[in-house]
Write a protein that holds these residues in place. Structure first.
Motif, PDB file in Angstrom:
ATOM      1  N   HIS A  15      33.353  34.038  32.946  1.00 53.99           N
ATOM      2  CA  HIS A  15      34.090  34.751  32.320  1.00 53.99           C
ATOM      3  C   HIS A  15      33.796  34.993  30.678  1.00 53.99           C
ATOM      4  O   HIS A  15      32.954  34.244  30.186  1.00 53.99           O
ATOM      5  CB  HIS A  15      35.661  33.823  31.958  1.00 53.99           C
ATOM      6  CG  HIS A  15      36.038  33.696  33.201  1.00 53.99           C
ATOM      7  ND1 HIS A  15      35.625  32.934  34.372  1.00 53.99           N
ATOM      8  CD2 HIS A  15      37.120  34.303  33.993  1.00 53.99           C
ATOM      9  CE1 HIS A  15      36.415  33.087  35.393  1.00 53.99           C
ATOM     10  NE2 HIS A  15      37.369  34.121  34.988  1.00 53.99           N
ATOM     11  N   TRP A  16      34.239  36.178  30.225  1.00 52.64           N
ATOM     12  CA  TRP A  16      33.769  36.612  28.736  1.00 52.64           C
ATOM     13  C   TRP A  16      35.161  37.022  27.975  1.00 52.64           C
ATOM     14  O   TRP A  16      36.116  37.078  28.494  1.00 52.64           O
ATOM     15  CB  TRP A  16      32.833  37.852  28.686  1.00 52.64           C
ATOM     16  CG  TRP A  16      33.383  39.109  29.208  1.00 52.64           C
ATOM     17  CD1 TRP A  16      33.670  39.661  30.604  1.00 52.64           C
ATOM     18  CD2 TRP A  16      33.863  40.352  28.202  1.00 52.64           C
ATOM     19  NE1 TRP A  16      34.163  40.863  30.312  1.00 52.64           N
ATOM     20  CE2 TRP A  16      34.363  41.184  29.047  1.00 52.64           C
ATOM     21  CE3 TRP A  16      33.796  40.343  26.812  1.00 52.64           C
ATOM     22  CZ2 TRP A  16      34.929  42.289  28.653  1.00 52.64           C
ATOM     23  CZ3 TRP A  16      34.503  41.485  26.483  1.00 52.64           C
ATOM     24  CH2 TRP A  16      34.800  42.629  27.021  1.00 52.64           C
ATOM     25  N   THR A  17      34.974  36.667  26.746  1.00 53.74           N
ATOM     26  CA  THR A  17      35.821  37.003  25.858  1.00 53.74           C
ATOM     27  C   THR A  17      35.440  37.693  24.580  1.00 53.74           C
ATOM     28  O   THR A  17      34.262  37.459  24.321  1.00 53.74           O
ATOM     29  CB  THR A  17      36.801  35.781  25.368  1.00 53.74           C
ATOM     30  OG1 THR A  17      35.828  34.634  24.818  1.00 53.74           O
ATOM     31  CG2 THR A  17      37.537  34.951  26.595  1.00 53.74           C
ATOM     32  N   VAL A  47      33.212  47.014  28.235  1.00 53.87           N
ATOM     33  CA  VAL A  47      33.320  47.159  29.676  1.00 53.87           C
ATOM     34  C   VAL A  47      32.140  47.813  30.205  1.00 53.87           C
ATOM     35  O   VAL A  47      32.071  48.980  29.826  1.00 53.87           O
ATOM     36  CB  VAL A  47      34.484  47.366  30.137  1.00 53.87           C
ATOM     37  CG1 VAL A  47      34.446  47.635  31.706  1.00 53.87           C
ATOM     38  CG2 VAL A  47      35.467  46.192  29.824  1.00 53.87           C
ATOM     39  N   THR A  73      38.241  45.026  23.881  1.00 53.61           N
ATOM     40  CA  THR A  73      37.719  44.667  25.238  1.00 53.61           C
ATOM     41  C   THR A  73      37.124  46.069  26.089  1.00 53.61           C
ATOM     42  O   THR A  73      35.946  46.019  26.545  1.00 53.61           O
ATOM     43  CB  THR A  73      38.768  44.015  26.111  1.00 53.61           C
ATOM     44  OG1 THR A  73      39.041  43.013  25.372  1.00 53.61           O
ATOM     45  CG2 THR A  73      38.306  43.667  27.351  1.00 53.61           C
ATOM     46  N   ASP A 115      38.553  42.824  33.703  1.00 54.62           N
ATOM     47  CA  ASP A 115      39.465  41.536  33.835  1.00 54.62           C
ATOM     48  C   ASP A 115      39.085  40.570  33.434  1.00 54.62           C
ATOM     49  O   ASP A 115      39.297  39.125  33.591  1.00 54.62           O
ATOM     50  CB  ASP A 115      39.455  41.416  35.487  1.00 54.62           C
ATOM     51  CG  ASP A 115      38.212  40.892  36.249  1.00 54.62           C
ATOM     52  OD1 ASP A 115      37.291  40.928  35.514  1.00 54.62           O
ATOM     53  OD2 ASP A 115      38.107  40.890  37.294  1.00 54.62           O
ATOM     54  N   GLY A 116      37.911  40.610  32.325  1.00 49.98           N
ATOM     55  CA  GLY A 116      37.233  39.385  31.754  1.00 49.98           C
ATOM     56  C   GLY A 116      36.317  38.548  32.379  1.00 49.98           C
ATOM     57  O   GLY A 116      35.903  37.407  31.944  1.00 49.98           O
ATOM     58  N   THR A 117      35.760  38.916  33.648  1.00 49.29           N
ATOM     59  CA  THR A 117      34.493  38.545  34.269  1.00 49.29           C
ATOM     60  C   THR A 117      33.486  39.270  33.942  1.00 49.29           C
ATOM     61  O   THR A 117      33.572  40.391  33.696  1.00 49.29           O
ATOM     62  CB  THR A 117      35.126  38.238  35.780  1.00 49.29           C
ATOM     63  OG1 THR A 117      34.869  39.602  36.220  1.00 49.29           O
ATOM     64  CG2 THR A 117      36.359  37.420  36.083  1.00 49.29           C
ATOM     65  N   LEU A 172      30.027  43.818  32.435  1.00 50.20           N
ATOM     66  CA  LEU A 172      31.520  42.901  31.796  1.00 50.20           C
ATOM     67  C   LEU A 172      32.378  43.819  32.211  1.00 50.20           C
ATOM     68  O   LEU A 172      32.374  45.054  32.192  1.00 50.20           O
ATOM     69  CB  LEU A 172      31.269  43.276  30.231  1.00 50.20           C
ATOM     70  CG  LEU A 172      30.240  42.609  29.288  1.00 50.20           C
ATOM     71  CD1 LEU A 172      30.250  42.901  27.931  1.00 50.20           C
ATOM     72  CD2 LEU A 172      29.948  41.076  29.818  1.00 50.20           C
ATOM     73  N   ALA A 193      30.596  39.305  21.859  1.00 48.12           N
ATOM     74  CA  ALA A 193      31.358  39.142  23.395  1.00 48.12           C
ATOM     75  C   ALA A 193      30.680  37.615  23.471  1.00 48.12           C
ATOM     76  O   ALA A 193      29.455  37.571  23.399  1.00 48.12           O
ATOM     77  CB  ALA A 193      30.832  40.124  24.354  1.00 48.12           C
TER      78      ALA A 193
END
Length: 154
Positions: free
Chosen positions: A88-90, A40, A36, A57-59, A54, A105
């Motif tokens: 949101h992204w993962t 970012v 992750t 916090d995943g947003t 990115l 991503a």
């Protein structure tokens, strides 16, 4: 001789300014394992005006997203973009072996708007694949998607 040298210097400076982008566009790439923290930041498209911010916090927030990066959005909605929005992204996984390695991503839009700020009902998602040009110095991390690649902005 002097005239050739004088003409060559501006050409070299221009090539250096554009060189990283042009060089990366022509290089073969290979997938790279990422976490992750590696993803970012703000990523800018080379072929398009798309930018993806990115966040840790995943947003994410996105601007200038062309229809082609959202899969079949034109067929589903009749809208051509460019689009903007947030969600949101993962980290997705590419490998089915154990342990699975994260190489992409996946960005899922919570809100997607077209160029006129009209909401788009069927959002779609964007998959950005992490890779590195095989011959690039220092193995620069880039993200790729259909018809474009992205470089992290400083």
């Amino acid at each position: 001789m002097k005239r050739r040298f004088v003409l060559a210097v501006p050409a070299l400076l221009l090539a250096a300014a554009c060189g990283l982008g042009d060089a990366l566009a022509d290089y073969p790439t290979e997938p790279v394992e990422v976490g992750t923290a590696d993803l970012v930041g703000v990523w800018a498209g080379y072929q398009s005006s798309a930018r993806y911010d990115l966040r840790a916090d995943g947003t994410f927030a996105a601007t200038g997203v062309p229809a082609g990066q959202l899969g079949t959005i034109y067929e589903r909605t009749g809208r051509v973009g460019p689009f903007h929005g947030h969600g949101h992204w993962t980290l997705g996984t590419r490998s089915h072996s154990s342990p699975q390695t994260a190489r992409e991503a996946v960005l899922d839009f919570d809100e997607l708007l077209d160029a006129d700020n009209a909401p788009v009902e069927q959002h779609g998602d964007v998959q950005l694949n992490a890779s590195t040009p095989t011959d690039a110095p220092d193995h620069v991390l880039i993200l790729t998607t259909t018809g474009d690649w992205f470089q992290r902005l400083p």
